[in-house]
Write a protein that holds these residues in place. Sequence first.
Motif: not given
Length: 358
Positions: A246-259
Amino acid sequence: MIKKEKSCEENVLVLQGGGSLGAYECGVYKAIHKLKIKLDVVAGTSIGGINSAIIAASKSGDPAKDLEEFWLTLAETVTPHFLPERMREISSSVYSAMWGNSNAFLPLWLIPSFDFMYNSPYLYDITPLKKTLEKFVNYSKLKETSRPRLIVTSTDVQNGKPSIFDSKYDNFTSDHVLASAGYPFYGISWTRVGNRYLWDGTLLSNTPLREVIDASPICDKKVIIVNLFPRNQEELPRNMSESWHRARDIMHTDKTDQSVRISKIISRYLLMIKKMHDILETVPLDENSKKKFDELESEYHKLACERGTIIKEIVRVERQEESHYLFEDADFSIDTVKKLIQSGERDAIRSLANFGKN
């Protein structure tokens, strides 16, 4: 006075890294091809960079066909078909760890050398992947105007900064693509490009949308992101392996909302600046004020005309999980590869049915 107004718009496909899960991206692209969505930019990191290179520089001119054949070439047929899915995932990933993949990576203990444990900073050599990739790509085709622009990201081992390769400026080779795929936590070797030693771009960002915006800051964007790692998971991990997963998923998931949020804020500021600029152009100015206005004109041009990409639409194609296995991204069994391709195509057909129509 400068009167430029930006009017260009680009369709962008962003592909994440995720090892064997990249077969899902193959299915997504097959759907894009079927839906006849024209791509202007394809960007990726790690396996997403490799998929992007095949899409943009397909040797045969049929990228959907080449991409699927590439994945079927990587698929291993040793793992028995009759195994339950979880057992297949485990068996195939263990096989990959011990024996490698003859078309992608080989463990150093299978290469005639007995000092690797003491003298090597990696465990697997990806020279086979280079040979396989070159069966499906012709980098000279990137200069054809009908081909999408290719952007691949990597990480400089020595200074920790991103290293971005862009077909608009760089003459691509397989080394530029493989430089994006050296994931040190799995013991994959770095790649040297010029005087730089490069690791996986995933170390800095697994969803290189920001890099696309920086590379093409004028044109507005309609974006497709393939999210290989589920953003949401209702059930809590039951053991340490599932916690790491689960930690790996969180680290690698899409984080572009801020962009995307920043893009919208900047576009509002630019619109306000433009309106103020247009008002000032109609106001009679004395000689001193006119001189100051002219001095600001070049800065206005940089802000309002040379920057200011707006994300007009963003669609995420999200891979879903039926089970949670930490090394699912090392399962290259033929059954899993085919299943990922099929699910990627199915999910994308559903998610992209109205893409670009609003």
